[in-house]
Scaffold this active site. Structure first.
Site, PDB file in Angstrom:
ATOM      1  N   PRO A  14      68.696  50.440   6.745  1.00 52.25           N
ATOM      2  CA  PRO A  14      67.314  49.995   7.524  1.00 52.25           C
ATOM      3  C   PRO A  14      67.167  48.104   8.254  1.00 52.25           C
ATOM      4  O   PRO A  14      66.375  48.609   8.823  1.00 52.25           O
ATOM      5  CB  PRO A  14      65.462  50.354   5.924  1.00 52.25           C
ATOM      6  CG  PRO A  14      66.344  49.440   4.829  1.00 52.25           C
ATOM      7  CD  PRO A  14      67.502  49.744   4.794  1.00 52.25           C
TER       8      PRO A  14
ATOM      9  N   THR B 259      69.640  51.665   1.098  1.00 47.34           N
ATOM     10  CA  THR B 259      69.775  50.330   0.333  1.00 47.34           C
ATOM     11  C   THR B 259      68.755  49.610   0.905  1.00 47.34           C
ATOM     12  O   THR B 259      68.279  49.416   1.398  1.00 47.34           O
ATOM     13  CB  THR B 259      71.147  49.932   1.306  1.00 47.34           C
ATOM     14  OG1 THR B 259      70.475  49.435   2.199  1.00 47.34           O
ATOM     15  CG2 THR B 259      72.604  50.802   1.147  1.00 47.34           C
TER      16      THR B 259
ATOM     17  N   ASP C  89      79.009  49.372  11.467  1.00 43.37           N
ATOM     18  CA  ASP C  89      80.531  49.167  10.192  1.00 43.37           C
ATOM     19  C   ASP C  89      80.587  48.958   8.954  1.00 43.37           C
ATOM     20  O   ASP C  89      81.056  49.557   8.043  1.00 43.37           O
ATOM     21  CB  ASP C  89      81.686  48.765  11.333  1.00 43.37           C
ATOM     22  CG  ASP C  89      81.062  49.499  12.676  1.00 43.37           C
ATOM     23  OD1 ASP C  89      81.750  51.068  12.300  1.00 43.37           O
ATOM     24  OD2 ASP C  89      81.480  49.080  13.129  1.00 43.37           O
TER      25      ASP C  89
ATOM     26  N   GLY D 297      73.889  50.667  14.119  1.00 46.75           N
ATOM     27  CA  GLY D 297      74.142  48.820  14.077  1.00 46.75           C
ATOM     28  C   GLY D 297      74.133  48.715  15.458  1.00 46.75           C
ATOM     29  O   GLY D 297      73.697  49.392  16.075  1.00 46.75           O
ATOM     30  N   SER D 298      74.698  47.691  15.562  1.00 45.76           N
ATOM     31  CA  SER D 298      74.865  47.238  16.738  1.00 45.76           C
ATOM     32  C   SER D 298      76.110  47.241  17.746  1.00 45.76           C
ATOM     33  O   SER D 298      76.025  47.699  18.427  1.00 45.76           O
ATOM     34  CB  SER D 298      75.000  45.550  16.669  1.00 45.76           C
ATOM     35  OG  SER D 298      73.770  44.839  16.081  1.00 45.76           O
TER      36      SER D 298
ATOM     37  N   GLY E 273      84.094  43.434  10.667  1.00 49.32           N
ATOM     38  CA  GLY E 273      82.862  42.826  11.298  1.00 49.32           C
ATOM     39  C   GLY E 273      82.109  41.780  10.102  1.00 49.32           C
ATOM     40  O   GLY E 273      80.876  41.184  10.553  1.00 49.32           O
TER      41      GLY E 273
END
Length: 538
Positions: free
Chosen positions: A165, A196, A223, A253-254, A515
């Site tokens: 989240p 998670t 990732d 994600g980003s 990453g």
């Protein structure tokens, strides 16, 4: 009453009867209630719709069932009052957006009313016949490719969805509820959602879970969460079977590099945010999966990690780590990070060695004897030896089950020089060293356009010291379109490799794996062909 009779002998306007599998006339409930359409299901995997009473050139449409993710049949709410049954078709075809926007998958759903008999059961049976045949024709065709085994999840299938989240802008759970979950329901894909709660939570879950409960494991995050999952699977006693469980990346994600890469491999135009998430959820609903290479990374301190995306040291890794504080900006965080790192450009000193793909195909995969190995193994600067930090420590505990892990047959211990047929870069000062195994570094960064899921290579880029800040900025801007190599920058070098070793002369800066940060120390790695499986487009 609407009429519908299954069978290849039925006829349909303007369609060769030999091509028709089913034909009938049904009422379309939405958007125009009680409007009747003649439907023809063809061997060409199309559902053709012709409005009854319209001219042949009038209101007709053809749905390509390759875009269909699901079709369900159901009885009316009160069969004792109305005997009709229904079937709903859910498609996500590419459609042109506003103005000059590229085509994107957009939801197209239609529900048809079946009322050809007075008995509800007969109508439901006919609706189920149509729904079943549509699902059959909508199933993706398994590609045939030499040396590559594609697979298809058997329906009905059940997916474990792991969701972080906190990923990206913190909207992952909302995106699941509003976009992913409805598509899974339409495709009749059962799921178990697990949110998670802390770092390495997903790693612990997949390491201990009874994976036989699910047919695939999907990750809705960046990732980094998939990196946890891959390494958690490799830490299991039954890792050989566990790592073959099809994985799926749902971008939340980003960077979303793997999701952008899979979208690229499918031949789709560049996508980001909800559009990219829709494409990847569509892949999950179709259930096609392909093999994917993994890279085994070993460190001088005794760690062994498995990576599906990249390894880096220097500028690119610094941007990734430094921009973490701006994750609320989404993918724009990398632009901010790039500008900051350009202002304080650093030089990293170390020795880089690698085994080119072309060389590895012409020599034995076994490492050479010490007498055959490269004699240029003492790190020097201006003729003076330098100490490489750190050296392997005796008695370092080995990772669990390491003895049964895939053998790194191309690598030798750190206290030995690399084999003679490897290439040792003579320069020792770098701005960045980056090995990537997928096409994209982020949704907007195409770093290795020719990369594939299973090409058996790492795409190694190293940027030598001496490049100007302006030159570096031009490279990053060109990377958005994958044209950075076209600039012919003399400081940028690219080579596909099977293995590499990086030996820093000082523990300067952070390294990154997929990453995620890694302490700076000597690292070496090699590709393991088709070690895992990933949900993908054809």
């Amino acid at each position: 009453m609407e009429g519908g009779q299954p069978g290849p002998g039925a006829s349909s306007p303007q369609i060769d009867s030999a091509e028709v599998l089913l034909h009938g006339v049904f009422a379309l409930l939405d958007p125009a209630p009680k409007t009747s359409y003649a439907l023809s299901l063809t061997r060409g995997r199309e559902l053709r719709m012709q409005r009854v009473g319209s001219s042949p050139a009038g209101r007709s449409a053809a749905l390509k069932l390759a875009d269909c993710i699901g079709c369900s049949a159901f009885a009316g709410r009160e069969p004792e009052l109305e005997p009709a049954a229904y079937f709903s078709v859910f498609c996500y075809p590419f459609r042109k957006g506003w103005w000059d926007a590229a085509p994107a998958r957009q939801r197209f759903a239609r529900t048809f009313r079946v009322c050809v008999a007075q008995e509800p059961g007969d109508n439901l049976k006919l609706a189920e016949t149509w729904a079943g045949k549509i699902r059959e024709l909508a199933a993706p065709r398994i590609p045939r490719q030499e040396g590559v085994t594609w697979g298809l999840l058997s329906r009905p299938y059940h997916v474990l969805v792991l969701l972080n989240p906190q990923s990206g802008t913190g909207q992952a759970l909302q995106l699941f509820r509003s976009l992913v979950q409805p598509m899974l329901v339409e495709a009749d894909v059962a799921f178990t959602l697990c949110v998670t709660e802390r770092p390495n939570h997903a790693r612990e879950l997949v390491r201990a879970a009874d994976l036989s409960r699910w047919d695939a494991v999907a990750v809705l995050a960046g990732d980094g969460l998939l990196y946890e999952v891959v390494n958690g699977l490799m830490e299991r006693q039954d890792w050989q079977a566990a790592i073959k469980k099809p994985l799926c990346t749902l971008p939340g994600g980003s960077g979303n590099a793997l999701a952008a890469s899979i979208n690229h491999y499918a031949g789709n135009t560049r996508a980001s945010k909800e559009e990219l998430l829709t494409n990847c959820t569509y892949f999950l609903c179709k259930g096609l999966h392909a093999p994917m290479d993994l890279v085994s990374l070993s460190t001088a301190s005794g760690k062994r990690l498995y990576s599906f995306l990249s390894f880096g040291w220097g500028f690119i890794s610094d941007v990734d780590i430094a921009s973490e504080k701006y994750r609320q900006l989404g993918n724009a965080r990398f632009t901010v990070g790039t500008i900051q790192q350009l202002a304080g450009l650093k030089v990293y000193k170390g020795r880089l060695s690698y085994l080119p793909v072309e060389t590895s195909s012409s020599v034995s995969s076994a490492p050479g004897s010490p007498s055959e190995q490269n004699s240029h193994h003492v790190p020097c600067s201006n003729g003076h030896p330098l100490h490489i930090l750190p050296q392997p420590a005796p008695g370092v505990p080995r990772p669990p089950h390491e003895g049964s892990w895939p053998e790194d047959s191309l690598l030798v211990p750190f206290d030995q020089p690399v084999p003679k047929h490897w290439t040792v870069v003579p320069e020792e000062e770098f701005i960045s060293i980056f090995a990537i195994y997928q096409s994209h570094l982020g949704a907007d960064f195409t770093m290795a356009p020719t990369a594939k899921l299973h090409d058996g290579s790492m795409h190694l880029f190293f940027l030598k010291a001496g490049v100007s800040r302006l030159g570096l900025l031009k490279l990053f801007l060109a990377m958005e379109k994958g044209t950075h190599l076209d600039l012919n920058c003399p400081h940028l070098h690219y080579v596909p490799v099977r293995a590499f070793r990086l030996e820093p002369f000082a523990s300067t800066g952070l390294m990154t794996v997929d990453g995620e940060p890694l302490a700076c120390e000597p690292v070496q790695g090699q590709v393991h062909d088709q070690l895992c499986r990933i949900i993908s487009g054809s």
